[in-house]
Design a protein around this motif. Structure first.
Motif, PDB file in Angstrom:
ATOM      1  N   ARG A 148       3.550   4.653   8.768  1.00  0.00           N
ATOM      2  CA  ARG A 148       3.881   3.269   9.123  1.00  0.00           C
ATOM      3  C   ARG A 148       4.746   3.210  10.385  1.00  0.00           C
ATOM      4  O   ARG A 148       4.457   2.453  11.316  1.00  0.00           O
ATOM      5  N   TRP A 180       0.874  -1.173   0.000  1.00  0.00           N
ATOM      6  CA  TRP A 180       0.000   0.000   0.000  1.00  0.00           C
ATOM      7  C   TRP A 180       0.911   1.222   0.000  1.00  0.00           C
ATOM      8  O   TRP A 180       1.658   1.441   0.954  1.00  0.00           O
ATOM      9  N   LYS A 192      -6.695   4.742  10.456  1.00  0.00           N
ATOM     10  CA  LYS A 192      -7.526   4.495   9.273  1.00  0.00           C
ATOM     11  C   LYS A 192      -7.891   5.805   8.585  1.00  0.00           C
ATOM     12  O   LYS A 192      -7.913   5.890   7.347  1.00  0.00           O
ATOM     13  N   ASN A 225       0.451  -1.908   4.720  1.00  0.00           N
ATOM     14  CA  ASN A 225      -0.612  -1.046   5.215  1.00  0.00           C
ATOM     15  C   ASN A 225      -0.435  -0.854   6.724  1.00  0.00           C
ATOM     16  O   ASN A 225      -0.306  -1.826   7.462  1.00  0.00           O
ATOM     17  N   ALA A 283       3.486   8.275   3.845  1.00  0.00           N
ATOM     18  CA  ALA A 283       3.039   6.901   4.123  1.00  0.00           C
ATOM     19  C   ALA A 283       4.042   6.175   5.006  1.00  0.00           C
ATOM     20  O   ALA A 283       3.656   5.471   5.949  1.00  0.00           O
ATOM     21  N   THR A 285      -4.526   7.707   0.698  1.00  0.00           N
ATOM     22  CA  THR A 285      -5.040   6.998  -0.472  1.00  0.00           C
ATOM     23  C   THR A 285      -5.709   7.980  -1.427  1.00  0.00           C
ATOM     24  O   THR A 285      -5.524   7.896  -2.655  1.00  0.00           O
ATOM     25  N   GLU A 310      -4.831   6.879   6.727  1.00  0.00           N
ATOM     26  CA  GLU A 310      -4.659   6.024   5.558  1.00  0.00           C
ATOM     27  C   GLU A 310      -5.562   6.484   4.418  1.00  0.00           C
ATOM     28  O   GLU A 310      -5.130   6.573   3.262  1.00  0.00           O
TER      29      GLU A 310
END
Length: 254
Positions: free
Chosen positions: A197, A93, A129, A98, A193, A136, A132
């Motif tokens: 993480r 991802w 979330k 992810n 991203a 995205t 994320e």
């Protein structure tokens, strides 16, 4: 912009060499994590356990530092990494795992979470979330900008240039400018991203007790190494089948 500045096989090879060495260290750390769990004594080993957890976190930090350098050299290759098998790439991802995977690993590997830990982990899961989803959407906007004019028109003009090399009407500064804009946008989203993480993993560990952290890191390393092994095996099997088919075709030829 120098020709080939976005594609350099040496960059790919240097990162792949780093990754192979990093995974060897990952396996060694996994052995230490498993041994520490088997011999766990929080009172007498608290210092050693915290040292091991710190080394594991530093190991992941080393990976992301090297990946950042690779991203700066060739972000397009990071989005299509030749150093991962197709199976490994299916888990990616925005060029990595992810962040939400951390919560699945905790749920699967840690069976003694307190009610307070569960509540705080669930809140962190929700917060992650949301972030994320934002990233995205940001990547989707970048992809949409590539598919929309004037980029498509520019790509068509470059394509015609390649066909009719004697009639070069494309302003190469315009090409370079668009590629630089795309490159910068992709670098930024990869950096964000990767930051999400690492921050998610660190915050999860901050909510866990020492033995729980050992279990979490063990589960993460086991999953990564297992997927890599399966991916390599699938590729070896595919290559063997291709070779066998080519041999059969040759034996049946004229």
């Amino acid at each position: 912009m120098p020709a080939g500045s976005y594609t350099n096989s040496h960059d790919d090879n240097s990162f792949e060499v780093f990754l192979e060495g990093w995974l060897i260290s990952q396996e060694q750390l996994l052995n230490e994590l498993v041994l520490a769990q088997d011999t766990f004594d929080e009172e007498s080993q608290e210092g050693d356990i915290r040292d091991l957890i710190s080394r594991v976190l530093a190991h992941y930090e080393e990976y992301y530092e090297e990946k950042s350098r690779m991203t700066q050299r060739n972000v397009f290759r990071v989005f299509s990494p030749t150093w991962f098998s197709p199976l490994e790439r299916s888990f990616l991802w925005i060029t990595g795992f992810n962040p939400g995977l951390a919560f699945s690993l905790v749920t699967d590997s840690v069976d003694d979470l307190s009610e307070n830990q569960v509540q705080r982990i669930n809140w962190l899961r929700h917060e992650t979330k949301v972030q994320e989803r934002s990233l995205t959407e940001e990547l989707a906007k970048i992809q949409e900008s590539v598919a929309a004019p004037p980029v498509v028109d520019l790509a068509q003009r470059v394509g015609m240039q390649l066909i009719y090399a004697d009639d070069i009407n494309v302003d190469m500064e315009e090409v370079d400018g668009n590629l630089d804009t795309l490159k910068t946008a992709l670098e930024n989203v990869v950096t964000d991203a990767d930051r999400l993480r690492t921050r998610t993993a660190e915050r999860v560990v901050g909510l866990l007790r020492p033995l729980q952290s050992l279990k979490f890191f063990s589960a993460a390393a086991q999953l990564q190494l297992r997927v890599r092994m399966m991916g390599k095996q699938r590729e070896a099997d595919r290559q063997e089948n291709d070779n066998n088919n080519n041999n059969n075709d040759a034996s049946n030829g004229w």
